[in-house]
Scaffold this motif. Structure first.
Motif, PDB file in Angstrom:
ATOM      1  N   ALA A 195       1.025  -1.158  -0.001  1.00 19.27           N
ATOM      2  CA  ALA A 195       0.046   0.074   0.027  1.00 19.27           C
ATOM      3  C   ALA A 195       0.706   1.192   0.076  1.00 19.27           C
ATOM      4  O   ALA A 195       0.696   2.179  -0.733  1.00 19.27           O
ATOM      5  CB  ALA A 195      -0.735   0.161   1.191  1.00 19.27           C
ATOM      6  N   ARG A 200      -3.277   3.161  -4.450  1.00 17.28           N
ATOM      7  CA  ARG A 200      -4.677   2.767  -5.272  1.00 17.28           C
ATOM      8  C   ARG A 200      -4.390   2.827  -6.841  1.00 17.28           C
ATOM      9  O   ARG A 200      -5.196   1.970  -7.591  1.00 17.28           O
ATOM     10  CB  ARG A 200      -5.663   3.709  -4.702  1.00 17.28           C
ATOM     11  CG  ARG A 200      -6.860   3.562  -5.098  1.00 17.28           C
ATOM     12  CD  ARG A 200      -8.137   3.945  -4.668  1.00 17.28           C
ATOM     13  NE  ARG A 200      -7.939   5.416  -4.350  1.00 17.28           N
ATOM     14  CZ  ARG A 200      -8.734   6.520  -3.864  1.00 17.28           C
ATOM     15  NH1 ARG A 200     -10.231   5.930  -3.839  1.00 17.28           N
ATOM     16  NH2 ARG A 200      -8.380   7.629  -3.580  1.00 17.28           N
ATOM     17  N   ARG A 207      -6.234  -1.907 -11.215  1.00 18.44           N
ATOM     18  CA  ARG A 207      -6.513  -0.639  -9.982  1.00 18.44           C
ATOM     19  C   ARG A 207      -6.718  -1.541  -8.990  1.00 18.44           C
ATOM     20  O   ARG A 207      -7.541  -2.386  -8.768  1.00 18.44           O
ATOM     21  CB  ARG A 207      -7.827   0.120 -10.558  1.00 18.44           C
ATOM     22  CG  ARG A 207      -8.180   1.107  -9.551  1.00 18.44           C
ATOM     23  CD  ARG A 207      -9.444   1.906  -9.825  1.00 18.44           C
ATOM     24  NE  ARG A 207      -9.601   2.814  -8.928  1.00 18.44           N
ATOM     25  CZ  ARG A 207      -9.222   4.229  -8.645  1.00 18.44           C
ATOM     26  NH1 ARG A 207      -7.910   4.622  -9.481  1.00 18.44           N
ATOM     27  NH2 ARG A 207      -9.585   5.092  -7.984  1.00 18.44           N
ATOM     28  N   ILE A 208      -6.001  -1.111  -8.006  1.00 21.05           N
ATOM     29  CA  ILE A 208      -6.287  -1.861  -6.600  1.00 21.05           C
ATOM     30  C   ILE A 208      -7.446  -0.920  -5.681  1.00 21.05           C
ATOM     31  O   ILE A 208      -7.415   0.083  -5.588  1.00 21.05           O
ATOM     32  CB  ILE A 208      -5.073  -1.570  -5.782  1.00 21.05           C
ATOM     33  CG1 ILE A 208      -4.021  -2.482  -6.474  1.00 21.05           C
ATOM     34  CG2 ILE A 208      -5.414  -2.145  -4.144  1.00 21.05           C
ATOM     35  CD1 ILE A 208      -2.604  -2.530  -5.815  1.00 21.05           C
ATOM     36  N   GLU A 209      -8.565  -1.790  -5.281  1.00 22.40           N
ATOM     37  CA  GLU A 209      -9.667  -1.113  -5.028  1.00 22.40           C
ATOM     38  C   GLU A 209      -9.296  -0.982  -3.716  1.00 22.40           C
ATOM     39  O   GLU A 209     -10.182  -0.202  -2.924  1.00 22.40           O
ATOM     40  CB  GLU A 209     -10.903  -1.830  -5.299  1.00 22.40           C
ATOM     41  CG  GLU A 209     -12.173  -1.448  -4.764  1.00 22.40           C
ATOM     42  CD  GLU A 209     -12.699  -0.260  -5.411  1.00 22.40           C
ATOM     43  OE1 GLU A 209     -13.677   0.361  -4.598  1.00 22.40           O
ATOM     44  OE2 GLU A 209     -12.214   0.187  -6.139  1.00 22.40           O
ATOM     45  N   GLY A 210      -8.788  -1.899  -2.845  1.00 24.62           N
ATOM     46  CA  GLY A 210      -8.354  -1.544  -1.345  1.00 24.62           C
ATOM     47  C   GLY A 210      -7.511  -2.756  -0.790  1.00 24.62           C
ATOM     48  O   GLY A 210      -7.161  -3.705  -1.493  1.00 24.62           O
ATOM     49  N   TYR A 211      -7.273  -2.659   0.442  1.00 30.44           N
ATOM     50  CA  TYR A 211      -6.455  -3.721   1.096  1.00 30.44           C
ATOM     51  C   TYR A 211      -6.859  -4.153   2.388  1.00 30.44           C
ATOM     52  O   TYR A 211      -7.618  -3.404   2.887  1.00 30.44           O
ATOM     53  CB  TYR A 211      -5.192  -2.816   1.571  1.00 30.44           C
ATOM     54  CG  TYR A 211      -4.244  -2.136   0.607  1.00 30.44           C
ATOM     55  CD1 TYR A 211      -3.151  -2.917   0.210  1.00 30.44           C
ATOM     56  CD2 TYR A 211      -4.636  -1.038  -0.300  1.00 30.44           C
ATOM     57  CE1 TYR A 211      -2.303  -2.614  -1.066  1.00 30.44           C
ATOM     58  CE2 TYR A 211      -3.773  -0.560  -1.296  1.00 30.44           C
ATOM     59  CZ  TYR A 211      -2.704  -1.504  -1.755  1.00 30.44           C
ATOM     60  OH  TYR A 211      -1.967  -0.952  -2.870  1.00 30.44           O
ATOM     61  N   ASP A 274      -2.401   6.573   0.109  1.00 29.39           N
ATOM     62  CA  ASP A 274      -3.910   6.955  -0.667  1.00 29.39           C
ATOM     63  C   ASP A 274      -3.935   5.433  -1.381  1.00 29.39           C
ATOM     64  O   ASP A 274      -3.610   4.886  -2.275  1.00 29.39           O
ATOM     65  CB  ASP A 274      -3.589   7.801  -1.899  1.00 29.39           C
ATOM     66  CG  ASP A 274      -4.703   7.762  -2.930  1.00 29.39           C
ATOM     67  OD1 ASP A 274      -5.647   7.651  -2.350  1.00 29.39           O
ATOM     68  OD2 ASP A 274      -4.539   8.417  -4.161  1.00 29.39           O
ATOM     69  N   VAL A 275      -4.890   4.710  -0.552  1.00 23.37           N
ATOM     70  CA  VAL A 275      -5.127   3.285  -0.660  1.00 23.37           C
ATOM     71  C   VAL A 275      -6.453   2.838  -0.917  1.00 23.37           C
ATOM     72  O   VAL A 275      -6.844   1.596  -0.914  1.00 23.37           O
ATOM     73  CB  VAL A 275      -4.416   2.386   0.333  1.00 23.37           C
ATOM     74  CG1 VAL A 275      -2.928   2.540   0.240  1.00 23.37           C
ATOM     75  CG2 VAL A 275      -4.939   2.873   1.749  1.00 23.37           C
ATOM     76  N   GLY A 276      -7.487   3.734  -1.028  1.00 22.59           N
ATOM     77  CA  GLY A 276      -8.904   3.371  -1.141  1.00 22.59           C
ATOM     78  C   GLY A 276      -9.181   2.929   0.034  1.00 22.59           C
ATOM     79  O   GLY A 276      -8.927   3.207   1.276  1.00 22.59           O
ATOM     80  N   ARG A 277     -10.025   1.829   0.216  1.00 23.34           N
ATOM     81  CA  ARG A 277     -10.483   1.270   1.397  1.00 23.34           C
ATOM     82  C   ARG A 277      -9.569   0.097   2.054  1.00 23.34           C
ATOM     83  O   ARG A 277      -8.816  -0.436   1.429  1.00 23.34           O
ATOM     84  CB  ARG A 277     -11.979   0.643   1.207  1.00 23.34           C
ATOM     85  CG  ARG A 277     -13.160   1.609   0.826  1.00 23.34           C
ATOM     86  CD  ARG A 277     -14.387   1.030   0.703  1.00 23.34           C
ATOM     87  NE  ARG A 277     -14.275   0.211  -0.587  1.00 23.34           N
ATOM     88  CZ  ARG A 277     -14.458  -1.078  -0.676  1.00 23.34           C
ATOM     89  NH1 ARG A 277     -14.960  -1.858   0.548  1.00 23.34           N
ATOM     90  NH2 ARG A 277     -14.560  -1.853  -1.670  1.00 23.34           N
TER      91      ARG A 277
END
Length: 351
Positions: A195, A200, A207-211, A274-277
């Motif tokens: 992350a 993100r 595209r990485i939506e979350g971790y 900045d990693v989304g959810r």
């Protein structure tokens, strides 16, 4: 501090060992769960046996809903992965599925995507989420101390960046715009550092939506209350945790190193993420519980909003790494449902 004392003690032991009579028989300096031994001459001995009992029969019956195959993402280092996807008749025609990248636990020292317990857990994730699941191996310590595992994990995502579209087996089912990066214990630590590196949107067109961090392996020189309260009968004890640290930390490092303490003096600020959810899962009976809870709380604070995309779930009555150790348990079933709900949540960035 205690951590420094442990580290210095290990250096003294190794120094004494390597300066001893070269004709003497090597002896065990460190023993990790009976399946990994570091000898006094520097030799590392590994066993193919599982290092802990798993809950009965770990064979997951997916009722023909999942197909899987092995692949290699770094031939030079001999690093592979196991890929899972629901069969054509088990998913809606023409619908692409989310992708779950998974890194196993094992204190950075043991473990493999081929172990039957990790295999069963990934089968369960693929069938019940449903999702395309990619379970990656990485180099292990002490032969390869950190940051080797983190470097391998970054290479795995870079490999996947183009593979999702170019590999027909994956492209048939995977949605490259809805990728989640996860891991348990050491793997959760790896997910955090991925992350930090990629965030993100750092792997376009993927595209990485979350971790999803499952009981991530975070520690520090100053023990938390959950560490102090941890009984010697726990699955992960303070002694075992300290042994792992001696085996995987870079030479000369202690437990405040940025690779294991996300709040250490030299660690990057969580405000840079900045990693989304983010989903953080902790276990009530885990000595790492307090660090896991603190991570979620600090990440929320860094975002400036109390619940801005950061979710914390604490599993009552469970111990460290219950997903990997008990893949067929009711707790793991509930964990899969938590992950499914988390992955199904739509965000403005995903639209």
């Amino acid at each position: 501090t205690e951590g420094c004392t442990l580290h210095i003690h290990s250096i003294v032991l190794l120094t004494m060992a390597f300066s001893a009579d070269p004709t003497a028989q090597p002896y065990v300096v460190e023993d990790c769960r009976g399946v990994l031994q570091l000898l006094s001459d520097g030799t590392v001995v590994r066993s193919a046996a599982l290092p802990f009992p798993v809950d009965g029969n770990v064979a997951y019956n997916d009722h023909g809903r999942v197909e899987w195959q092995d692949a290699v993402y770094d031939a030079g280092l001999g690093l592979g992965l196991r890929m899972y996807k629901p069969t054509t008749n088990a998913r809606e025609e023409g619908k692409k599925l989310p992708v779950l990248v998974y890194f196993h636990g094992g204190g950075f020292c043991i473990g493999s995507c081929t172990w039957p317990n990790f295999h069963a857990g990934c089968l369960r994730l693929a069938a019940e989420l449903p999702a395309v699941v990619l379970s990656f191996d990485y180099r292990l310590a002490p032969e390869h101390r950190l940051p080797a595992a983190h470097e391998d994990a970054a290479a795995a995502l870079l490999w996947l960046q183009n593979q999702l579209a170019s590999d027909p087996w994956l492209a048939d089912a995977a949605n490259p715009r809805k990728v989640f990066v996860s891991g348990e214990s050491a793997g959760g630590n790896i997910a955090h550092h991925l992350a930090l590196r990629f965030g993100r949107a750092g792997l376009d067109p993927m595209r990485i939506e979350g971790y999803i961090l499952l009981m991530p392996a975070f520690c520090s020189e100053q023990p938390t209350q959950s560490e102090l309260d941890s009984p010697p009968t726990a699955f992960l004890t303070r002694e075992t945790c300290d042994r792992y640290c001696r085996l995987f930390l870079p030479a000369g490092a202690n437990k405040d190193h940025p690779l294991v303490n996300p709040f250490g003096p030299d660690s990057p600020s969580l405000e840079t993420l900045d990693v989304g959810r983010v989903l953080v899962v902790a276990a009530e009976g885990d000595l790492l519980r307090d660090k896991n809870v603190e991570y979620a709380e600090r990440l929320r604070a860094a975002r400036g909003k109390e619940n801005d995309g950061v979710e914390l779930v604490v599993f009552t009555g469970e111990e460290h790494a219950f997903f990997g150790v008990k893949p067929m348990s009711a707790a793991t079933g509930e964990l899969v449902r938590v992950i499914r709900r988390f992955m199904a949540t739509e965000t403005e960035a995903a639209c």
